[in-house]
Every structure is written in structure tokens, then in C-alpha cells.
Scaffold this active site. Structure first.
Site, PDB file in Angstrom:
ATOM      1  N   GLU A  26      -3.902  -0.045  -8.883  1.00  0.00           N
ATOM      2  CA  GLU A  26      -2.883   0.983  -9.120  1.00  0.00           C
ATOM      3  C   GLU A  26      -1.605   0.256  -9.514  1.00  0.00           C
ATOM      4  O   GLU A  26      -1.185  -0.659  -8.791  1.00  0.00           O
ATOM      5  CB  GLU A  26      -2.584   1.701  -7.798  1.00  0.00           C
ATOM      6  CG  GLU A  26      -3.215   3.028  -7.593  1.00  0.00           C
ATOM      7  CD  GLU A  26      -2.722   3.665  -6.276  1.00  0.00           C
ATOM      8  OE1 GLU A  26      -2.280   4.790  -6.318  1.00  0.00           O
ATOM      9  OE2 GLU A  26      -2.797   3.007  -5.226  1.00  0.00           O
TER      10      GLU A  26
ATOM     11  N   HIS B 297      -1.214  -2.730  -6.962  1.00  0.00           N
ATOM     12  CA  HIS B 297      -1.952  -2.428  -5.737  1.00  0.00           C
ATOM     13  C   HIS B 297      -3.457  -2.607  -5.955  1.00  0.00           C
ATOM     14  O   HIS B 297      -4.124  -1.728  -6.499  1.00  0.00           O
ATOM     15  CB  HIS B 297      -1.603  -0.988  -5.306  1.00  0.00           C
ATOM     16  CG  HIS B 297      -2.236  -0.572  -4.032  1.00  0.00           C
ATOM     17  ND1 HIS B 297      -2.710   0.700  -3.805  1.00  0.00           N
ATOM     18  CD2 HIS B 297      -2.485  -1.267  -2.887  1.00  0.00           C
ATOM     19  CE1 HIS B 297      -3.210   0.768  -2.586  1.00  0.00           C
ATOM     20  NE2 HIS B 297      -3.092  -0.408  -2.012  1.00  0.00           N
TER      21      HIS B 297
ATOM     22  N   ASN C  53      -3.397   5.835  -1.272  1.00  0.00           N
ATOM     23  CA  ASN C  53      -3.160   5.957   0.168  1.00  0.00           C
ATOM     24  C   ASN C  53      -2.521   7.276   0.577  1.00  0.00           C
ATOM     25  O   ASN C  53      -2.608   7.662   1.735  1.00  0.00           O
ATOM     26  CB  ASN C  53      -2.365   4.765   0.677  1.00  0.00           C
ATOM     27  CG  ASN C  53      -3.276   3.558   0.776  1.00  0.00           C
ATOM     28  OD1 ASN C  53      -4.388   3.665   1.285  1.00  0.00           O
ATOM     29  ND2 ASN C  53      -2.844   2.425   0.258  1.00  0.00           N
TER      30      ASN C  53
ATOM     31  N   SER D 205       0.823  -1.210   0.000  1.00  0.00           N
ATOM     32  CA  SER D 205       0.000   0.000   0.000  1.00  0.00           C
ATOM     33  C   SER D 205       0.852   1.252   0.000  1.00  0.00           C
ATOM     34  O   SER D 205       0.337   2.339  -0.235  1.00  0.00           O
ATOM     35  CB  SER D 205      -0.861   0.036   1.263  1.00  0.00           C
ATOM     36  OG  SER D 205      -1.689  -1.094   1.325  1.00  0.00           O
TER      37      SER D 205
HETATM   38  P1  NAD Z   1      -3.689  -9.517   6.286  1.00  0.00           P
HETATM   39  O1  NAD Z   1      -3.185  -9.222   7.659  1.00  0.00           O
HETATM   40  O2  NAD Z   1      -5.120  -9.861   6.095  1.00  0.00           O
HETATM   41  O3  NAD Z   1      -2.827 -10.680   5.596  1.00  0.00           O
HETATM   42  C1  NAD Z   1      -1.430 -10.705   5.576  1.00  0.00           C
HETATM   43  C2  NAD Z   1      -1.020 -12.167   5.535  1.00  0.00           C
HETATM   44  O4  NAD Z   1       0.396 -12.261   5.301  1.00  0.00           O
HETATM   45  C3  NAD Z   1      -1.303 -12.906   6.856  1.00  0.00           C
HETATM   46  O5  NAD Z   1      -2.126 -14.006   6.571  1.00  0.00           O
HETATM   47  C4  NAD Z   1       0.090 -13.339   7.346  1.00  0.00           C
HETATM   48  O6  NAD Z   1       0.056 -14.607   7.977  1.00  0.00           O
HETATM   49  C5  NAD Z   1       0.848 -13.395   6.031  1.00  0.00           C
HETATM   50  N1  NAD Z   1       2.302 -13.258   6.152  1.00  0.00           N
HETATM   51  C6  NAD Z   1       2.993 -12.338   6.864  1.00  0.00           C
HETATM   52  N2  NAD Z   1       4.316 -12.508   6.661  1.00  0.00           N
HETATM   53  C7  NAD Z   1       4.451 -13.553   5.804  1.00  0.00           C
HETATM   54  C8  NAD Z   1       5.582 -14.203   5.201  1.00  0.00           C
HETATM   55  N3  NAD Z   1       6.837 -13.807   5.445  1.00  0.00           N
HETATM   56  N4  NAD Z   1       5.342 -15.245   4.352  1.00  0.00           N
HETATM   57  C9  NAD Z   1       4.071 -15.663   4.105  1.00  0.00           C
HETATM   58  N5  NAD Z   1       2.971 -15.083   4.648  1.00  0.00           N
HETATM   59  C10 NAD Z   1       3.164 -14.036   5.481  1.00  0.00           C
HETATM   60  O7  NAD Z   1      -3.292  -8.230   5.406  1.00  0.00           O
HETATM   61  P2  NAD Z   1      -3.969  -7.734   4.037  1.00  0.00           P
HETATM   62  O8  NAD Z   1      -4.992  -6.719   4.372  1.00  0.00           O
HETATM   63  O9  NAD Z   1      -4.293  -8.915   3.190  1.00  0.00           O
HETATM   64  O10 NAD Z   1      -2.740  -6.922   3.414  1.00  0.00           O
HETATM   65  C11 NAD Z   1      -1.721  -7.577   2.670  1.00  0.00           C
HETATM   66  C12 NAD Z   1      -0.984  -6.547   1.816  1.00  0.00           C
HETATM   67  O11 NAD Z   1      -1.937  -5.899   0.954  1.00  0.00           O
HETATM   68  C13 NAD Z   1      -0.307  -5.432   2.607  1.00  0.00           C
HETATM   69  O12 NAD Z   1       0.868  -5.056   1.950  1.00  0.00           O
HETATM   70  C14 NAD Z   1      -1.336  -4.314   2.562  1.00  0.00           C
HETATM   71  O13 NAD Z   1      -0.759  -3.040   2.717  1.00  0.00           O
HETATM   72  C15 NAD Z   1      -1.874  -4.493   1.148  1.00  0.00           C
HETATM   73  N6  NAD Z   1      -3.220  -3.939   0.922  1.00  0.00           N
HETATM   74  C16 NAD Z   1      -4.168  -4.011   1.890  1.00  0.00           C
HETATM   75  C17 NAD Z   1      -5.430  -3.467   1.654  1.00  0.00           C
HETATM   76  C18 NAD Z   1      -6.494  -3.537   2.706  1.00  0.00           C
HETATM   77  O14 NAD Z   1      -7.517  -2.843   2.575  1.00  0.00           O
HETATM   78  N7  NAD Z   1      -6.355  -4.348   3.740  1.00  0.00           N
HETATM   79  C19 NAD Z   1      -5.719  -2.865   0.421  1.00  0.00           C
HETATM   80  C20 NAD Z   1      -4.726  -2.842  -0.566  1.00  0.00           C
HETATM   81  C21 NAD Z   1      -3.463  -3.375  -0.296  1.00  0.00           C
END
Ligand code: NAD
Length: 291
Positions: A157, A145, A195, A124
Site C-alpha cells: 500500500e 506499507h 488495517n 501500519s
Molecule cells: P518487530 O517487533 O518484529 O520489529 C521491530 C524492530 O524495530 C525490532 O527489531 C526493534 O528492535 C526495532 N526497533 C525499535 N525501535 C528502534 C529504533 N529506534 N531504531 C532501530 N530499531 C528499532 O515489528 P514488525 O512486525 O517488523 O513491524 C515493524 C513495522 O512494520 C511497524 O511499523 C508495523 O506496524 C509495520 N508492519 C507490520 C506488519 C506485521 O504483520 N507485523 C505488517 C505490515 C507493517
């Protein structure tokens, strides 16, 4: 140096089976018809991801939008070893928004990927150029993204790092299109477009709550009805994940260096308490059911 080899993408790898990774798996299998391999280092999270896909399929069937989930399920494999995911033609990294964890992962996974494969990050806010510098082939690294929830939101994005090649950009745009998405392109700057604008707004809403200006309900209703958006900022923060919101604000604050991006102390406290929003059952609001 590993160069780009033009070829059709047939397998999509996803690292991180949280809300974003699971959503990307669904559109990869259902819309783009790709074989998807998804890995999470947490076994529980892998199981949660499987249930989330089942729930999504059942909802689509009950609405008459899908006849059966068999094809989607057959296309998605939840794996417990990263090496199998590394064999894919295109990998989307969607692990937690933690810069050091992402840098470490890029250092580990890029040398075991096949020649010419692309490594995209769903980050993000973290610099794509910095992530690419951790990879063995920076020209094949890009920012992709997706928005949350991925099966519903049309936007992706796309962010080019300093060394991202034209072919990597072209293939990424084509892949996003095959997933039914519309792309915008951003320079590699903290928070990109979405963001950079959204997170200071959410952070300000948390600060308004912290200062006792209004209750959470009044803040959300004011912004919902006043600006015609489907969710108020606090509800949206819970939906995104408060840990993700905090990490993004920390990147904006550190990288841009302006105090206007300082994360609200209330946001920091909630994350310290483990109140991460909908995914943990408690954030600004209480949620009975975990997602
Ligand atoms: P989340 O907490 O739901 O999921 C993250 C997952 O990554 C978890 O299941 C965790 O166990 C896993 N993880 C962490 N370290 C790891 C590793 N080294 N190897 C394998 N798995 C690992 O988070 P999310 O909301 O799915 O966000 C994930 C990414 O997407 C982030 O970079 C976030 O910024 C981005 N993002 C999030 C959103 C949102 O609205 N939540 C929107 C766009 C982008």
C-alpha cells in the site's frame, strides 16, 4: 530546501530488523537486486534477522527455487550504526509501531540522509503527514506499507502525505515494482485501507473470545472455513504481533474518535503480559520455536 534529484536507486536502507524489515531486505536483495543496509538498535535482533535470512535461503534451496544464497548474503549488510544506513538512496523505516519512537527517528535520521534520498515508512497506521512533518524534507517522505510475510505477499500500500512530491511517489512505485510487488494507493487516513478494515475485525474476534462466546479454535475455524481465508483472526493476530495490533487499534481509536475502535481489554492484557504472539513464543496460541 533539499529538493528531489532524479537518480537510480542502488542502495536500500532499512531501519528495524524485525520480521518486516528482514522481509523487505530479502526482496530488496533477491528480487530488486539492490545492495541492502539494515540497522536495528538491538544486537540480538540483528542476529535473529541474520538467522531468519539463512533459514529463508535454506528453505528456498531445499525447494529447488534457489541455487545458492551467496549473492543475497553478499548484498545484505547488518549494521550497528545508523549513520551508514543514512547514506542509502532510499530508506524504509520498519521499527516498532510506536508513534513517538518513529517521530524521534525521523527527526534524527532525515538531517543525515543524502540530498534527494527518500524516507519511506512501513507504518501500519501512523499519519505519513505527521511523520513527514518531523523530517527535514517532507516532500521526500512517503508510506510504503508492505504485507507480512514480505517475500510471499504481493501487495504494497502506498500512502502519500500532504507534502509528498510526485517524484517521490513515482520512484516508490517503481521500487515496489522492481521488488515484484503490486501497489495500491491510499489517502493518508488512520489505518489506510488494509488495517482500517482488518484490525477492527481482529479486535472483534478478540472481544468475542473475551466474552466467552466461543473458544479460540472455534473462532478461528469459523472464520477460516466460513470466509475462506488461510488463517483465523486470532492466529493472524499472533502472526502480526499483538503489540502491533494494539498500537494500530490505539491509533484508529484516538484519531477517528469512535468507540467502535476501542482496543479489547484482553488484547491490552496480553500485551501487558509480554505475550506478543509468535515472535515471543506465546500469544493466543503457544509456539515452541521463536521466529
Ligand atoms: P518487530 O517487533 O518484529 O520489529 C521491530 C524492530 O524495530 C525490532 O527489531 C526493534 O528492535 C526495532 N526497533 C525499535 N525501535 C528502534 C529504533 N529506534 N531504531 C532501530 N530499531 C528499532 O515489528 P514488525 O512486525 O517488523 O513491524 C515493524 C513495522 O512494520 C511497524 O511499523 C508495523 O506496524 C509495520 N508492519 C507490520 C506488519 C506485521 O504483520 N507485523 C505488517 C505490515 C507493517
Amino acid at each position: 530546501m533539499l529538493g528531489f534529484i532524479s537518480r537510480k536507486i542502488t542502495t536500500l536502507g532499512i531501519i528495524g530488523a524485525g520480521q518486516m524489515g528482514t522481509g523487505i531486505a530479502i526482496v530488496g536483495a533477491n528480487t530488486a537486486k539492490l545492495n541492502v543496509k539494515i540497522f536495528d538498535h538491538s544486537k540480538e535482533q540483528n542476529s535473529r534477522s541474520v538467522s531468519f535470512i539463512d533459514t529463508w535461503i535454506n528453505r528456498k534451496i531445499s525447494k529447488g527455487e534457489l541455487k545458492s544464497g551467496d549473492e543475497i548474503k553478499a548484498k545484505i549488510s547488518h549494521l550497528t550504526d545508523l549513520e551508514s544506513v543514512a547514506e542509502c538512496d532510499f530508506i524504509v523505516e520498519a521499527i516498532s509501531e510506536n508513534p513517538d519512537a518513529k517521530f524521534k527517528l525521523f527527526r534524527h535520521v532525515s538531517p543525515i540522509m543524502k540530498q534527494g534520498a527518500i524516507l519511506a515508512s512501513n507504518t501500519s497506521s501512523i499519519s505519513i503527514t505527521k511523520l513527514a512533518a518531523c523530517a527535514e524534507f517532507p516532500q521526500n517522505v512517503i508510506g510504503m506499507h508492505f504485507m507480512n510475510p514480505v517475500p510471499v505477499m504481493t501487495l504494497v500500500e502506498v500512502i502519500r502525505g500532504l507534502q509528498t512530491s510526485e517524484s517521490t511517489l513515482k520512484i516508490t512505485l517503481e521500487l515496489a515494482k522492481s521488488m515484484g510487488k503490486v501497489c495500491t494507493e491510499s489517502q493518508d487516513r488512520p489505518g489506510f485501507i488494509a488495517n482500517r478494515i482488518l484490525m477492527p475485525y481482529i479486535n472483534e474476534a478478540i472481544q468475542v473470545l473475551n466474552e466467552g462466546v466461543a473458544s479460540k479454535e472455534h473462532i478461528d475455524t469459523t472464520m477460516k472455513l466460513g470466509t475462506n481465508v488461510p488463517m483465523g483472526p486470532l492466529e493472524l493476530a499472533d502472526f502480526i504481533g499483538l503489540d502491533t495490533c494494539l498500537s494500530i487499534m490505539q491509533v484508529l481509536h484516538r484519531e477517528i474518535g469512535d468507540s467502535k475502535y476501542r482496543p479489547s481489554t484482553l488484547l491490552v492484557n496480553y500485551v501487558n503480559a509480554g505475550w506478543l504472539g509468535k515472535k515471543t513464543g506465546k500469544g493466543f496460541y503457544d509456539y515452541k520455536k521463536k521466529i
